[in-house]
Design a protein around this motif. Structure first.
Motif, short mmCIF file in Angstrom:
data_model
loop_
_atom_site.label_atom_id
_atom_site.label_comp_id
_atom_site.label_asym_id
_atom_site.label_seq_id
_atom_site.Cartn_x
_atom_site.Cartn_y
_atom_site.Cartn_z
N ASP A 200 26.83 81.66 -30.73
CA ASP A 200 27.14 81.75 -29.31
C ASP A 200 28.60 82.19 -29.14
O ASP A 200 29.53 81.48 -29.52
CB ASP A 200 26.92 80.39 -28.64
N ARG A 201 28.80 83.35 -28.54
CA ARG A 201 30.16 83.91 -28.43
C ARG A 201 31.03 83.14 -27.46
O ARG A 201 32.25 83.01 -27.67
CB ARG A 201 30.07 85.38 -28.01
N THR A 202 30.44 82.61 -26.41
CA THR A 202 31.23 81.82 -25.46
C THR A 202 31.78 80.57 -26.14
O THR A 202 32.96 80.22 -25.97
CB THR A 202 30.36 81.42 -24.25
N GLN A 204 32.18 80.20 -29.38
CA GLN A 204 33.12 80.63 -30.42
C GLN A 204 34.52 80.81 -29.83
O GLN A 204 35.50 80.31 -30.39
CB GLN A 204 32.65 81.95 -31.04
N LYS A 205 34.61 81.51 -28.71
CA LYS A 205 35.91 81.74 -28.09
C LYS A 205 36.52 80.44 -27.57
O LYS A 205 37.72 80.21 -27.68
CB LYS A 205 35.79 82.74 -26.94
#
Length: 272
Positions: A200-202, A204-205
């Motif tokens: 999940d990129r959200t 991760q950031k």
């Protein structure tokens, strides 16, 4: 106690479910040859060895899983398997129930979790106490006017977790005693979500930003726990309209939106 003959019911259900799913997929879509039976006639669907090729696994791995002998596959394996078999939302749920015995904690298609079912929209807006729905990444999907009134500017954040962990207004003005009462309970939820959804990129950031923020990182270094739901203990909070008081949180999961959270925030001001 004698062992039952043949596979257990859940194993049989998994076996039949996967056989039917494989039979619907044309191997040519993945650049593979259509298999033939003993008489040389082509048969529909993917074979077990072809599934191993697609999943980049050792020969026999998929067959072992389909028979129920491989009982604890990784979630990443299930994700890739579901995509190659083109499973729909209900089939994705069936795969998890046949494999692990419970519903999936997240939707196979992240975009599918962005639409809140009308019934849950009504539930949120009919509540008089603060309530909102967020997805697995804590993006805010729906909220009522009572929740909006909690914020100094009357506008809830687009991502609730980011606001709670990294916004200075949240840490200094709204979530009172943030470092002791809020952050130690919030961060374990982020840790658990990252373990459950590593791609999940959200998330991760968000994890990177927490690591790079001095205040949040200081608390994060002390955290080893990982849990998915907030407890119901009350915590100090300053409501923009009602002033300081105590907030008690409750969480539920709408089954039509896997991984989504319905959050209810009861607030009791320090003075009437």
């Amino acid at each position: 106690m004698p062992r039952p003959d043949g596979p257990l019911p859940r194993q049989r259900d998994l076996q039949n479910f996967l056989r039917e799913a494989r039979a619907r997929v044309d191997p040519a879509e993945h650049g593979l040859e259509r298999p033939s039976d003993r008489r040389g006639r082509q048969v529909p669907g993917l074979t077990q060895p072809q599934m191993d090729v697609l999943l980049h696994s050792r020969t026999g791995t998929y067959g072992s899983f389909e028979r129920g002998a491989k009982t604890n596959p990784s979630t990443d394996y299930l994700d890739r398997l579901a995509r190659y078999l083109k499973l729909g939302p209900q089939e994705w749920e069936s795969l998890w129930r046949h494999t692990y015995g419970h519903n999936p904690p997240y939707a196979l298609d992240p975009e599918a979790g962005l639409d809140v079912a009308p019934v849950w929209r009504r539930v949120v807006h009919e509540m008089t106490t603060m309530a909102y729905i967020s997805n697995v990444s804590w993006d805010l999907l729906e909220f009522n006017s009572a929740f909006a009134e909690m914020f100094p500017d009357g506008r809830p954040p687009s991502n609730v977790m980011r606001w709670m962990l990294l916004d200075d207004v949240a840490r200094d003005e709204v979530l009172l005693d943030w470092e002791n009462s809020w952050a130690p309970v919030i961060i374990p939820q982020l840790v658990a979500a990252r373990h459950a959804h590593p791609a999940d990129r959200t998330l991760q950031k968000l994890e990177r930003d927490v690591h790079n923020d001095p205040r949040a990182a200081r608390v994060r270094r002390k955290i080893i726990a990982a849990f998915t739901r907030p407890d119901s203990d009350d915590r100090p909070l300053r409501h923009a309209a009602l002033g300081p008081g105590r907030a008690r949180l409750g969480a539920a999961e709408p089954l039509v939106n896997p991984g989504a959270r319905l959050m209810v925030v009861e607030f009791e001001p320090d003075r009437p």
